[in-house]
Enzyme design. Structure first.
Site, PDB file in Angstrom:
ATOM      1  N   THR A   1       1.650  -0.023  -0.333  1.00  0.00           N
ATOM      2  CA  THR A   1       3.101  -0.034  -0.127  1.00  0.00           C
ATOM      3  C   THR A   1       3.786  -1.030  -1.051  1.00  0.00           C
ATOM      4  OG1 THR A   1       3.045  -1.689   1.665  1.00  0.00           O
ATOM      5  CG2 THR A   1       2.793   0.632   2.287  1.00  0.00           C
ATOM      6  N   TYR A   2       3.148  -2.146  -1.280  1.00  0.00           N
ATOM      7  CA  TYR A   2       3.709  -3.177  -2.161  1.00  0.00           C
ATOM      8  C   TYR A   2       3.703  -2.687  -3.606  1.00  0.00           C
ATOM      9  CZ  TYR A   2       4.322  -7.860  -4.228  1.00  0.00           C
ATOM     10  OH  TYR A   2       4.775  -8.955  -4.926  1.00  0.00           O
TER      11      TYR A   2
END
Length: 250
Positions: free
Chosen positions: A152-153
């Site tokens: 997600t990052y």
């Protein structure tokens, strides 16, 4: 001083890389609105210890809420009369393997990263157009390398790179520049991790050609200041690696 009379917004400015940026910007002559999520009283107390205190204000705000973006920009203009620089530093995420990644994790990373960056850029644009200002966003080796457990990052950071390049094209005619910094820094969080997992930390440091992690204020902030200043007037749409040589783009 490279940022004399510049007015900047720095998100996530209460700690880590963000605080290093704020302290350096103030030394370089800027006036700064620090945006973070710690209580207003605690934030006011924190920035009162910065030098010069007269050139800095604190605003508690949740950047993941789109409606807060115009309020943040308005607060900077109300405090200092204009806006020259937007630094989108803040970003929260949780690590997990892809198969264990939840929608909540996506919402956190995209909400504080990609969407917050976009909404603040959009809100700041009319003021930055007036001053022919600069935007400095943040990339990450997690996205450039595709590091495990960082889906997600990494995705949010690469989305931010895409948004920044589009803005660099669309807003060039208005004199508004947009660039990115991809840092490797010894933040308080990394310091705690290094103490808990010294072998893993040593392995990370061994992968940095310059042999150490960067200091937020003396290594990372000057790169951000360069991109925020008139010294980089012919630089836009670029990703600058402030990572000790960890990733060498070509």
């Amino acid at each position: 001083m490279t940022l004399t009379d510049k007015v900047a917004i720095v998100t996530g400015g209460a700690g880590g890389i963000g605080q290093g940026i704020v302290r350096h910007f103030l030394k370089e002559g800027a006036r700064v609105l620090v945006v973070d999520i710690i209580d207003q009283a605690a934030g006011d107390e924190l920035v009162a210890g910065f030098e010069p205190a007269a050139n800095v204000r604190y605003l508690k705000s949740d950047i993941s809420v789109a409606a807060n973006a115009p309020e943040i920009v308005s607060a900077a203009v109300a405090a200092f009369g204009k806006l020259d620089v937007l630094v989108n530093n803040a970003h929260a995420s949780k690590q997990a393997p892809i198969i264990e990644t939840t929608q909540e994790m996506w919402d956190l990373s995209m909400g504080t990263g990609m969407y917050a960056t976009f909404h603040l850029m959009q809100a700041a644009y009319p003021e930055l157009k007036k001053t022919k200002g600069a935007i400095v966003n943040f990339a990450s080796g997690a996205g450039l390398k595709g590091l495990p457990n960082q889906v997600t990052y990494a995705a949010a950071k690469e989305a931010i790179r895409g948004i920044t390049r589009v803005a660099a094209h669309e807003w060039a005619a208005d004199g508004v520049r947009a660039n990115l910094v991809s840092p490797v820094a010894l933040t308080p969080g990394i310091q705690q991790w290094s103490e808990a997992f010294p072998d893993a930390y040593a392995e990370v440091v061994a992968g940095v050609p310059l042999g150490r992690l960067g200091d937020p204020e003396t290594d990372i902030a000057p790169v951000v200041a360069f991109l925020a200043s008139d010294a980089s007037q012919y630089v836009t749409g670029q990703t600058l690696m402030a990572d000790g040589g960890s990733i060498m783009l070509h």
